[in-house]
Scaffold this active site. Sequence first.
Site, PDB file in Angstrom:
ATOM      1  N   CYS A  26       0.843  -1.194   0.000  1.00  0.00           N
ATOM      2  CA  CYS A  26       0.000   0.000   0.000  1.00  0.00           C
ATOM      3  C   CYS A  26       0.877   1.242   0.000  1.00  0.00           C
ATOM      4  O   CYS A  26       2.026   1.207   0.448  1.00  0.00           O
ATOM      5  CB  CYS A  26      -0.917  -0.006   1.224  1.00  0.00           C
ATOM      6  SG  CYS A  26      -2.188   1.287   1.189  1.00  0.00           S
ATOM      7  N   CYS A 278     -19.924 -18.591   6.968  1.00  0.00           N
ATOM      8  CA  CYS A 278     -19.075 -17.776   6.105  1.00  0.00           C
ATOM      9  C   CYS A 278     -18.231 -18.718   5.264  1.00  0.00           C
ATOM     10  O   CYS A 278     -18.494 -19.909   5.194  1.00  0.00           O
ATOM     11  CB  CYS A 278     -18.215 -16.810   6.921  1.00  0.00           C
ATOM     12  SG  CYS A 278     -17.255 -17.561   8.233  1.00  0.00           S
ATOM     13  N   ASP A 294     -10.443 -12.872   3.889  1.00  0.00           N
ATOM     14  CA  ASP A 294      -9.539 -11.728   3.893  1.00  0.00           C
ATOM     15  C   ASP A 294      -8.977 -11.421   5.275  1.00  0.00           C
ATOM     16  O   ASP A 294      -7.907 -10.838   5.405  1.00  0.00           O
ATOM     17  CB  ASP A 294     -10.283 -10.505   3.348  1.00  0.00           C
ATOM     18  CG  ASP A 294      -9.355  -9.357   3.033  1.00  0.00           C
ATOM     19  OD1 ASP A 294      -8.211  -9.616   2.633  1.00  0.00           O
ATOM     20  OD2 ASP A 294      -9.775  -8.196   3.188  1.00  0.00           O
ATOM     21  N   CYS A 338     -30.429 -15.643  21.455  1.00  0.00           N
ATOM     22  CA  CYS A 338     -30.633 -14.204  21.274  1.00  0.00           C
ATOM     23  C   CYS A 338     -31.768 -13.922  20.290  1.00  0.00           C
ATOM     24  O   CYS A 338     -31.894 -14.583  19.251  1.00  0.00           O
ATOM     25  CB  CYS A 338     -29.342 -13.568  20.756  1.00  0.00           C
ATOM     26  SG  CYS A 338     -29.465 -11.777  20.494  1.00  0.00           S
TER      27      CYS A 338
END
Length: 435
Positions: A26, A278, A294, A338
């Site tokens: 980056c 996932c 990722d 939940c």
Amino acid sequence: MADGPAQAGQARQPFSVMAKPVGSRCNLRCSYCYYRDKPAHGTSNPAASPSAPAAGRMDDALLELFIRSYIEASPGPEVSFVWHGGEPSLAGLAFYQRAVQLQRKYLPEGWEAWNNLQTNGVLLDDEWCSFLAESGFDVGLSIDGTQQLHDRYRQDARGQGSYQAAYEAVRRLMAQGVRPDLLCTVTSTAAEDPLGTYRALRDLDSGWIQFIPIVRRDSEGQPTPDSVSAEAYGSFLCAVFDEWAAHDFGRLEVQLFAELGRVWAGGSAGLCWMAPTCGRALIVEQDGSVYSCDHFVFPEYRIGDIRQTTLRELADSPSQQRFSVDKTAGLPKQCLECTWLDVCNGGCPKDRFALSGDGEPGLNHLCGGLARFYPYAYPLLQEAAQLRRAGLASSSIAARLGEMVDARWQGVGRNDKCVCGSGRKAKACCWYRRP
């Protein structure tokens, strides 16, 4: 070597691929970047500033192999290519021009490619923006709300802030007809100014905002100072939601609010952390290595190489199947019982390091804040869905939501309990954040 293909007869579920043509490299040094502690995949230093844009990028042969194999593994007629990093624009404009050519070469008749570039915007000059517009790219551009917030965390190699470059990139893209998705991190600092952060993004008028909570851990496993706490995240979301519902419904979308509305209307979550499982979003690194996710680009999550195994086989491999179901298998009892399990499903596995109320491991670090926000947003999003089904225009729905936001505060004084459910007095919570 990768595991073998899934057993015969096993359902071939859809999957997506995020390509990182320059790996983790980056041109910025964002202090909260989660790639800092990950392998560089062929580069000596993932944060090193390259001497040329093409340095350390995916080579042309591998690019062609990736595009061909991904198209072959896709059900069509649309194939989604997401280009990520690091900073993917470091691969150079010619790289993406070649990618578009290869997509056209291998797409069957009647199919089309959808491209999304996730970028910090620093390199996006007029030539870049013209190409992205002409080639139909969607763009996700990182910009952290106000200039003060952005420049605190998102600096270049010289320690200079990058806000102005990101801001100018947004303007160039919009001048070319590309309305970028604005990607904003929620740090502990940003959470202190939810309305300032939100309004700065809204005023850019791109039409889409995505908030990404920063949750990192230090060497002792504790949240870092820049990580947002559950309480602060819940307050941030409640304040932003009221502002959006009262003033911006139908004018712009906030990703989390849109996803919640979709699930509560009977649809499926598009965000992986909200889904029951996932593992259907693979990562292809610049050297052809494929990883489960990722956030898990570590040796133990490397599932193969596209030079040796097809993407379909990797997506359906036993190791990737295990990665997928582990999300559900590790849920604590508090999650399973939940009320809001259908829109949370325990959150991202990387954030599930807290203890539940009864001391069971695997609770989402952000659980307390999300558990406050879900019931806060539910009545208004349900009302919006019902009014949509009744055929009302967005302007009428917006007016109704504004009335509901105002009604929350009717009769509530500064010393009364805050409407967000924090349990604190309003003057010490959301009183000064009312829309």
